[in-house]
Each structure stands twice: as C-alpha cells, then as structure tokens.
Design a protein around this motif. Sequence first.
Motif, PDB file in Angstrom:
ATOM      1  N   ARG A  29       0.857  -1.200   0.000  1.00  0.00           N
ATOM      2  CA  ARG A  29       0.000   0.000   0.000  1.00  0.00           C
ATOM      3  C   ARG A  29       0.893   1.250   0.000  1.00  0.00           C
ATOM      4  N   ARG A  30       1.873   1.272   0.889  1.00  0.00           N
ATOM      5  CA  ARG A  30       2.771   2.430   0.976  1.00  0.00           C
ATOM      6  C   ARG A  30       3.567   2.615  -0.318  1.00  0.00           C
ATOM      7  N   LYS A  31       4.027   1.509  -0.876  1.00  0.00           N
ATOM      8  CA  LYS A  31       4.805   1.569  -2.129  1.00  0.00           C
ATOM      9  C   LYS A  31       3.955   2.174  -3.250  1.00  0.00           C
ATOM     10  N   LEU A  32       2.707   1.725  -3.360  1.00  0.00           N
ATOM     11  CA  LEU A  32       1.806   2.232  -4.392  1.00  0.00           C
ATOM     12  C   LEU A  32       1.474   3.710  -4.167  1.00  0.00           C
ATOM     13  N   LEU A  33       1.192   4.079  -2.921  1.00  0.00           N
ATOM     14  CA  LEU A  33       0.863   5.476  -2.626  1.00  0.00           C
ATOM     15  C   LEU A  33       2.046   6.404  -2.902  1.00  0.00           C
ATOM     16  N   ALA A  34       3.251   5.969  -2.562  1.00  0.00           N
ATOM     17  CA  ALA A  34       4.445   6.785  -2.825  1.00  0.00           C
ATOM     18  C   ALA A  34       4.662   6.950  -4.326  1.00  0.00           C
ATOM     19  N   TRP A  35       4.468   5.864  -5.078  1.00  0.00           N
ATOM     20  CA  TRP A  35       4.623   5.910  -6.538  1.00  0.00           C
ATOM     21  C   TRP A  35       3.619   6.881  -7.148  1.00  0.00           C
ATOM     22  N   LYS A  36       2.378   6.781  -6.692  1.00  0.00           N
ATOM     23  CA  LYS A  36       1.323   7.662  -7.199  1.00  0.00           C
ATOM     24  C   LYS A  36       1.645   9.122  -6.872  1.00  0.00           C
ATOM     25  N   ALA A  37       2.087   9.403  -5.654  1.00  0.00           N
ATOM     26  CA  ALA A  37       2.417  10.774  -5.261  1.00  0.00           C
ATOM     27  C   ALA A  37       3.548  11.328  -6.127  1.00  0.00           C
ATOM     28  N   GLU A  38       4.534  10.490  -6.423  1.00  0.00           N
ATOM     29  CA  GLU A  38       5.661  10.908  -7.261  1.00  0.00           C
ATOM     30  C   GLU A  38       5.181  11.266  -8.679  1.00  0.00           C
ATOM     31  N   ILE A  39       4.320  10.442  -9.236  1.00  0.00           N
ATOM     32  CA  ILE A  39       3.792  10.698 -10.581  1.00  0.00           C
ATOM     33  C   ILE A  39       2.974  11.985 -10.597  1.00  0.00           C
ATOM     34  N   SER A  85      -4.152   5.243 -12.905  1.00  0.00           N
ATOM     35  CA  SER A  85      -5.401   4.482 -12.801  1.00  0.00           C
ATOM     36  C   SER A  85      -5.113   3.013 -12.466  1.00  0.00           C
ATOM     37  N   LYS A  86      -3.982   2.478 -12.941  1.00  0.00           N
ATOM     38  CA  LYS A  86      -3.609   1.109 -12.572  1.00  0.00           C
ATOM     39  C   LYS A  86      -3.195   1.035 -11.098  1.00  0.00           C
ATOM     40  N   ILE A  87      -2.533   2.078 -10.622  1.00  0.00           N
ATOM     41  CA  ILE A  87      -2.166   2.133  -9.201  1.00  0.00           C
ATOM     42  C   ILE A  87      -3.437   2.196  -8.355  1.00  0.00           C
ATOM     43  N   ASP A  88      -4.396   3.022  -8.763  1.00  0.00           N
ATOM     44  CA  ASP A  88      -5.670   3.108  -8.042  1.00  0.00           C
ATOM     45  C   ASP A  88      -6.386   1.761  -8.025  1.00  0.00           C
ATOM     46  N   ALA A  89      -6.332   1.043  -9.141  1.00  0.00           N
ATOM     47  CA  ALA A  89      -6.958  -0.281  -9.200  1.00  0.00           C
ATOM     48  C   ALA A  89      -6.264  -1.242  -8.236  1.00  0.00           C
ATOM     49  N   ALA A  90      -4.930  -1.160  -8.146  1.00  0.00           N
ATOM     50  CA  ALA A  90      -4.189  -2.021  -7.211  1.00  0.00           C
ATOM     51  C   ALA A  90      -4.564  -1.679  -5.772  1.00  0.00           C
ATOM     52  N   LEU A  91      -4.716  -0.396  -5.470  1.00  0.00           N
ATOM     53  CA  LEU A  91      -5.119   0.017  -4.122  1.00  0.00           C
ATOM     54  C   LEU A  91      -6.523  -0.491  -3.800  1.00  0.00           C
ATOM     55  N   ARG A 113       8.002 -10.333  -8.064  1.00  0.00           N
ATOM     56  CA  ARG A 113       7.275  -9.696  -9.164  1.00  0.00           C
ATOM     57  C   ARG A 113       6.492  -8.485  -8.646  1.00  0.00           C
ATOM     58  N   LEU A 114       5.811  -8.646  -7.516  1.00  0.00           N
ATOM     59  CA  LEU A 114       5.036  -7.540  -6.964  1.00  0.00           C
ATOM     60  C   LEU A 114       5.938  -6.385  -6.536  1.00  0.00           C
ATOM     61  N   ASP A 115       7.108  -6.709  -6.022  1.00  0.00           N
ATOM     62  CA  ASP A 115       8.019  -5.650  -5.600  1.00  0.00           C
ATOM     63  C   ASP A 115       8.528  -4.874  -6.822  1.00  0.00           C
ATOM     64  N   ALA A 116       8.794  -5.601  -7.907  1.00  0.00           N
ATOM     65  CA  ALA A 116       9.273  -4.961  -9.137  1.00  0.00           C
ATOM     66  C   ALA A 116       8.145  -4.242  -9.875  1.00  0.00           C
ATOM     67  N   ARG A 117       6.945  -4.828  -9.841  1.00  0.00           N
ATOM     68  CA  ARG A 117       5.791  -4.267 -10.552  1.00  0.00           C
ATOM     69  C   ARG A 117       4.560  -4.373  -9.657  1.00  0.00           C
ATOM     70  N   PRO A 118       4.408  -3.441  -8.714  1.00  0.00           N
ATOM     71  CA  PRO A 118       3.329  -3.561  -7.734  1.00  0.00           C
ATOM     72  C   PRO A 118       1.918  -3.486  -8.310  1.00  0.00           C
ATOM     73  N   ILE A 119       1.792  -3.130  -9.585  1.00  0.00           N
ATOM     74  CA  ILE A 119       0.465  -3.093 -10.212  1.00  0.00           C
ATOM     75  C   ILE A 119       0.150  -4.395 -10.945  1.00  0.00           C
ATOM     76  N   ALA A 120       1.039  -5.392 -10.840  1.00  0.00           N
ATOM     77  CA  ALA A 120       0.834  -6.662 -11.544  1.00  0.00           C
ATOM     78  C   ALA A 120      -0.492  -7.295 -11.129  1.00  0.00           C
ATOM     79  N   THR A 121      -1.200  -7.835 -12.116  1.00  0.00           N
ATOM     80  CA  THR A 121      -2.470  -8.510 -11.843  1.00  0.00           C
ATOM     81  C   THR A 121      -2.400  -9.992 -12.180  1.00  0.00           C
TER      82      THR A 121
END
Length: 140
Positions: A29-39, A85-91, A113-121
């Motif tokens: 969750r933190r990784k995704l939120l930080a990535w989104k904030a950076e973008i 939008s993919k980050i939001d979907a992962a969240l 895989r999740l650490d490298a690509r946290p939006i992986a489905t």
Amino acid sequence: MKPESFLPEDYQPAEDEPFMNERQVEYFRRKLLAWKAEILEDNRETIEGLQEGARNIPDVTDRASEETDRAIELRTRDRQRKLVSKIDAALRRIDEGEYGYCEVTGEPISLKRLDARPIATMSLEAQERHERREKVHRDD
C-alpha cells in the motif's frame, strides 16, 4: 494496532512469512501510494512548465523543436495518467483483499514480481501465456 506502528522502515516482504499478511499488505500500500504521489508531483511540475513555456518563438526551427518536446512530454504524461489508474486499481484490490493474487489462476503472484511491478495482476506464468496468445493473434 495501526499498520504504521508495526512496519519497520527497512521492512522487505519475505517468502517465509504468510502471503499477504498485514505487514506485506501495508508495505505494498505504501509503495503504491508513494509511486502515485511521485507521478502526480511530476505531472504538476510538467503542467507548470508547459504553462510557463507557452511563449511566442519567432524562429520556425526553434518553435518546431519546442512543440516536439511538448508533444513528447504530453505523451509521457498520458502514459503516467494511465499508470495512476492502474495504481488506483491495485489500491482497490488491497482494500478488497484481492491484491497479490493472479486474476487468471487465483494463485499468489511472487513477491519479487510484486516488488518490481506492484500493479501486476497476473503471475509471471499467466502473463507470459497472455503475451504469447496476444502475439499469435497479432500475427493472424
């Protein structure tokens, strides 16, 4: 106990702990939120730069070069908008308890895989099968 209080700063998910336990979920969750904030910050800076850069350049070559740069920047921002939008979907998947599991097989996606690509489905195997099918249909 709040998630913030049990996640050390240097925490890394490990294969020898229960999959998608509270610590892993909070880590991603933190990784995704930080990535989104950076973008979003990059996008804000780009918009400010584009607004400042909107000036009348008399030299045709310089103007064409600047417009090309702006077009590339806008394409990059569009890709990043799709990424948000993919980050939001992962969240959302985290909130729904579905994060970390392959949408095709239901099996856990590897932590690497999740650490490298946290939006992986999809798991790596399912993703490879999907890409092979896409390539076969593209070649038709």
